[in-house]
Design a protein around this motif. Sequence first.
Motif, PDB file in Angstrom:
ATOM      1  N   TYR A   1       0.830  -1.212   0.000  1.00 19.71           N
ATOM      2  CA  TYR A   1       0.000   0.000   0.000  1.00 19.71           C
ATOM      3  C   TYR A   1       0.858   1.252   0.000  1.00 19.71           C
ATOM      4  O   TYR A   1       0.596   2.185  -0.757  1.00 19.71           O
ATOM      5  N   THR A   2       1.900   1.269   0.861  1.00 20.73           N
ATOM      6  CA  THR A   2       2.698   2.491   0.925  1.00 20.73           C
ATOM      7  C   THR A   2       3.407   2.744  -0.400  1.00 20.73           C
ATOM      8  O   THR A   2       3.612   3.886  -0.792  1.00 20.73           O
ATOM      9  N   ARG A   3       3.744   1.652  -1.095  1.00 21.77           N
ATOM     10  CA  ARG A   3       4.384   1.804  -2.396  1.00 21.77           C
ATOM     11  C   ARG A   3       3.486   2.496  -3.412  1.00 21.77           C
ATOM     12  O   ARG A   3       3.958   3.010  -4.418  1.00 21.77           O
ATOM     13  N   ALA A   4       2.188   2.439  -3.185  1.00 17.14           N
ATOM     14  CA  ALA A   4       1.252   3.007  -4.160  1.00 17.14           C
ATOM     15  C   ALA A   4       1.157   4.520  -4.046  1.00 17.14           C
ATOM     16  O   ALA A   4       0.588   5.177  -4.918  1.00 17.14           O
ATOM     17  N   ILE A   5       1.746   5.071  -2.984  1.00 17.83           N
ATOM     18  CA  ILE A   5       1.611   6.513  -2.770  1.00 17.83           C
ATOM     19  C   ILE A   5       2.350   7.308  -3.845  1.00 17.83           C
ATOM     20  O   ILE A   5       1.835   8.265  -4.413  1.00 17.83           O
TER      21      ILE A   5
ATOM     22  N   ALA B   1       6.976   0.522 -11.160  1.00 20.62           N
ATOM     23  CA  ALA B   1       7.434  -0.872 -11.139  1.00 20.62           C
ATOM     24  C   ALA B   1       8.965  -0.927 -11.140  1.00 20.62           C
ATOM     25  O   ALA B   1       9.570  -1.734 -10.438  1.00 20.62           O
ATOM     26  N   LEU B   2       9.572  -0.013 -11.920  1.00 17.08           N
ATOM     27  CA  LEU B   2      11.040   0.051 -11.967  1.00 17.08           C
ATOM     28  C   LEU B   2      11.625   0.343 -10.593  1.00 17.08           C
ATOM     29  O   LEU B   2      12.585  -0.291 -10.158  1.00 17.08           O
ATOM     30  N   PHE B   3      11.024   1.302  -9.876  1.00 17.81           N
ATOM     31  CA  PHE B   3      11.563   1.697  -8.583  1.00 17.81           C
ATOM     32  C   PHE B   3      11.490   0.550  -7.579  1.00 17.81           C
ATOM     33  O   PHE B   3      12.323   0.449  -6.683  1.00 17.81           O
ATOM     34  N   ILE B   4      10.492  -0.315  -7.713  1.00 12.33           N
ATOM     35  CA  ILE B   4      10.420  -1.483  -6.825  1.00 12.33           C
ATOM     36  C   ILE B   4      11.444  -2.523  -7.251  1.00 12.33           C
ATOM     37  O   ILE B   4      12.186  -3.068  -6.442  1.00 12.33           O
ATOM     38  N   ALA B   5      11.500  -2.768  -8.556  1.00  9.05           N
ATOM     39  CA  ALA B   5      12.365  -3.835  -9.067  1.00  9.05           C
ATOM     40  C   ALA B   5      13.826  -3.591  -8.730  1.00  9.05           C
ATOM     41  O   ALA B   5      14.563  -4.517  -8.399  1.00  9.05           O
ATOM     42  N   ILE B   6      14.228  -2.325  -8.786  1.00  4.96           N
ATOM     43  CA  ILE B   6      15.638  -2.007  -8.626  1.00  4.96           C
ATOM     44  C   ILE B   6      16.113  -2.319  -7.203  1.00  4.96           C
ATOM     45  O   ILE B   6      17.307  -2.445  -6.946  1.00  4.96           O
ATOM     46  N   PHE B   7      15.176  -2.488  -6.269  1.00  4.11           N
ATOM     47  CA  PHE B   7      15.561  -2.822  -4.905  1.00  4.11           C
ATOM     48  C   PHE B   7      15.798  -4.308  -4.693  1.00  4.11           C
ATOM     49  O   PHE B   7      16.257  -4.707  -3.629  1.00  4.11           O
ATOM     50  N   TYR B   8      15.507  -5.141  -5.684  1.00  2.00           N
ATOM     51  CA  TYR B   8      15.688  -6.582  -5.480  1.00  2.00           C
ATOM     52  C   TYR B   8      17.152  -6.967  -5.329  1.00  2.00           C
ATOM     53  O   TYR B   8      17.471  -7.937  -4.648  1.00  2.00           O
ATOM     54  N   GLY B   9      18.026  -6.203  -5.928  1.00  2.00           N
ATOM     55  CA  GLY B   9      19.449  -6.462  -5.735  1.00  2.00           C
ATOM     56  C   GLY B   9      19.842  -6.271  -4.277  1.00  2.00           C
ATOM     57  O   GLY B   9      20.584  -7.066  -3.703  1.00  2.00           O
ATOM     58  N   ILE B  10      19.307  -5.213  -3.680  1.00  2.00           N
ATOM     59  CA  ILE B  10      19.610  -4.952  -2.273  1.00  2.00           C
ATOM     60  C   ILE B  10      19.005  -6.050  -1.405  1.00  2.00           C
ATOM     61  O   ILE B  10      19.626  -6.535  -0.474  1.00  2.00           O
TER      62      ILE B  10
ATOM     63  N   PHE C   1       9.896 -13.067 -10.305  1.00  2.00           N
ATOM     64  CA  PHE C   1       8.449 -13.253 -10.245  1.00  2.00           C
ATOM     65  C   PHE C   1       7.834 -12.341  -9.179  1.00  2.00           C
ATOM     66  O   PHE C   1       6.828 -11.674  -9.418  1.00  2.00           O
ATOM     67  N   ALA C   2       8.471 -12.320  -7.998  1.00  2.00           N
ATOM     68  CA  ALA C   2       7.948 -11.489  -6.910  1.00  2.00           C
ATOM     69  C   ALA C   2       7.920 -10.027  -7.329  1.00  2.00           C
ATOM     70  O   ALA C   2       6.955  -9.300  -7.072  1.00  2.00           O
ATOM     71  N   SER C   3       8.982  -9.611  -7.996  1.00  2.00           N
ATOM     72  CA  SER C   3       9.038  -8.234  -8.476  1.00  2.00           C
ATOM     73  C   SER C   3       7.889  -7.973  -9.452  1.00  2.00           C
ATOM     74  O   SER C   3       7.243  -6.927  -9.412  1.00  2.00           O
ATOM     75  N   GLY C   4       7.621  -8.961 -10.307  1.00  2.00           N
ATOM     76  CA  GLY C   4       6.512  -8.846 -11.251  1.00  2.00           C
ATOM     77  C   GLY C   4       5.170  -8.723 -10.542  1.00  2.00           C
ATOM     78  O   GLY C   4       4.339  -7.883 -10.903  1.00  2.00           O
ATOM     79  N   VAL C   5       4.971  -9.542  -9.515  1.00  2.00           N
ATOM     80  CA  VAL C   5       3.699  -9.498  -8.787  1.00  2.00           C
ATOM     81  C   VAL C   5       3.501  -8.140  -8.127  1.00  2.00           C
ATOM     82  O   VAL C   5       2.423  -7.544  -8.183  1.00  2.00           O
ATOM     83  N   ARG C   6       4.582  -7.647  -7.509  1.00  2.00           N
ATOM     84  CA  ARG C   6       4.467  -6.324  -6.880  1.00  2.00           C
ATOM     85  C   ARG C   6       4.116  -5.262  -7.924  1.00  2.00           C
ATOM     86  O   ARG C   6       3.332  -4.355  -7.664  1.00  2.00           O
ATOM     87  N   SER C   7       4.711  -5.398  -9.127  1.00  4.49           N
ATOM     88  CA  SER C   7       4.453  -4.393 -10.153  1.00  4.49           C
ATOM     89  C   SER C   7       2.999  -4.432 -10.600  1.00  4.49           C
ATOM     90  O   SER C   7       2.431  -3.406 -10.969  1.00  4.49           O
ATOM     91  N   LEU C   8       2.372  -5.613 -10.542  1.00  2.60           N
ATOM     92  CA  LEU C   8       0.962  -5.709 -10.938  1.00  2.60           C
ATOM     93  C   LEU C   8       0.102  -4.855 -10.024  1.00  2.60           C
ATOM     94  O   LEU C   8      -0.834  -4.181 -10.474  1.00  2.60           O
ATOM     95  N   VAL C   9       0.421  -4.901  -8.737  1.00  3.87           N
ATOM     96  CA  VAL C   9      -0.340  -4.088  -7.789  1.00  3.87           C
ATOM     97  C   VAL C   9      -0.198  -2.615  -8.161  1.00  3.87           C
ATOM     98  O   VAL C   9      -1.186  -1.873  -8.215  1.00  3.87           O
ATOM     99  N   GLN C  10       1.049  -2.204  -8.451  1.00  3.17           N
ATOM    100  CA  GLN C  10       1.276  -0.817  -8.863  1.00  3.17           C
ATOM    101  C   GLN C  10       0.466  -0.493 -10.109  1.00  3.17           C
ATOM    102  O   GLN C  10      -0.152   0.566 -10.203  1.00  3.17           O
TER     103      GLN C  10
END
Lengths: 284, 275
Positions: free
Chosen positions: B47-51, B91-100, B130-139
């Motif tokens: 939810y907070t990511r959607a802000i 979606a990019l901003f979420i995905a880029i954190f997967y490395g961290i 896949f997880a990154s993809g799922v999160r991006s769907l919510v976005q």
Amino acid sequence: MTVDAASVAPAETAVSAVECVDLSYQFPAHLAVDHVNLSIAPGEMYGLLGPNGAGKTTTIRMITTLLPPGTGSVRVFGIDATARPMLVRRAIGYVPQALSADANLTGVENVELFARLFDVPRRVRRQRVDEALSAMGLTEAAGRLAGTYSGGMIRRLELAQSLISAPRLLVLDEPTVGLDPIARSVVWEYIARLRSQFAMTVLMTTHYMDEADAYCDRISLMHRGTIRVTGSPAALRAGLGADATLDDVFRHYTGDTLKDSPSSPEEGDMRDARRARRTARRLG
Amino acid sequence: MTHAAPVAPPADLADNPVAASLRLLNRIGTLCWVEMRKIRHDRTELYTRAIQPALWLLIYGEVFTRVHAIPTPKGIPYLAYLAPGIMAQSALFIAIFYGIQIIWERDAGVLTKLMVTPTPRSALITGKAFASGVRSLVQGVVVLIIAALLGVSFTLNPLKIIFALVILAVGSAFFSCLSMSLAGVVVARDRLMGIGQAITMPLFFSSSALYPAKIMPGWLQVISRINPLSYEVEALRGLLIGTPTTMWLDVLVLVGATIASITCAALLLPRLANR
Ligand SMILES: Nc1ncnc2c1ncn2[C@@H]1O[C@H](COP(=O)(O)OP(=O)(O)O)[C@@H](O)[C@H]1O
Ligand SMILES: [Mg+2]
């Protein structure tokens, strides 16, 4: 857990559980493992003992297929770790040095993950997961996120994870480091119990002499990447006189005390400080 | 308590190519399952990511719609033009954190332990992607809803919407693998954070997320053409608001980049694990 009909074929008991021949590993600035030879018999509880930086974890990493051997070879139950890593992984249950349950999963999910990754059949999976958790005294906490567990509980959860696949070789890297004395003895109680229940080979590392003395059939003293001496704790002590301790044995063979002798002062200290911090963070 | 005796491993474990591909699929399934569990345990993050995308649409989008500063193809309203860009950006901003995240898991010992199970490295990476993809769907859904509320008229064809969401997820999978590959190169978390910040903004601004490539200076157009985010944005626009694009090329670039980046991240994974 349920008894599986297939057990170790009699012919295989002649093969060593672990066989390292001339094993070495060179990090860019440091020879971490230096021509190590070791052979662990099936069913044995074997301890690799040495101060921080001795090369224990690096040796374990090569045995568990995490690192390719620099030179030399590793065989686990006769299977070459370089040639057939998947088969070797299948035979191993591994608890690394860092407390490593996934904090974002519950106890059940942590164990179920490993059940799936080791192909525990679906129809018995749930039951086995529950049994493994209850064997480790975690039934109560099973539904909670592992992030809420204490250090000792995480260790027990990790044991449950590593045992769900009924491994033939259990590899424990410093299983009690970072735990308080009570949690330490609880973990050892569980490991000893497991060993008496499962016909399992155990390879562990520690830098606590008392633990090695109390629990291992055989130990090797490791110092600066080399194994200095191997034998049963009793035999090693007896070799030095009536009331020698393993600390005395270590001093005798390395000319160093175990307590404050990192094998490579600069690096060993740094890396271990980092690990200790990670562990502390996870415990905190 | 009864117990399982140690069992001999099945002999065909690594030999047979059919068994090996079945195992790969099985492991990918398992790791996707586990990532879904993690997402479920931490729904507030969703939810907070959607802000952030909401703010982009509400403030930046509304203002720039008013000033008519950016020429859009076929004169479509700027907010409609912007919405697919913001979808891809968030979606990019979420995905880029997967490395961290994967460095964090390495530090916590979780990764090391997974690598001593009979699991191909590529399955470990694919689970994260896949997880990154799922999160991006919510976005994506959040952006669709907000933009619709602001009066943007998207396609009503459900197939196109579903296809757009798939594109979004694939794009997100690519950027997460890019990030995990970088993690395998730089190895340390703080350095990756720096690099992550240093590349997300250039990726974003050199893509056609905010403005069409044809108003960019020539050198930036070149960068835009090799930036996978541009292809993602163009495909999303083509599907959702009907701007002209070479759909097969967009899809080809995204799928190709994703496969390449999964391979790359999987090859770099042992390097990451052994630090
Ligand atoms: N990834 C690495 N890169 C460089 N040096 C390393 C690395 N891992 C371990 N070492 C060095 O190798 C030596 C042995 O380390 P390790 O096997 O972890 O020892 P132990 O487990 O006995 O404490 C130490 O000097 C350590 O600093
Ligand atoms: Mg160690």
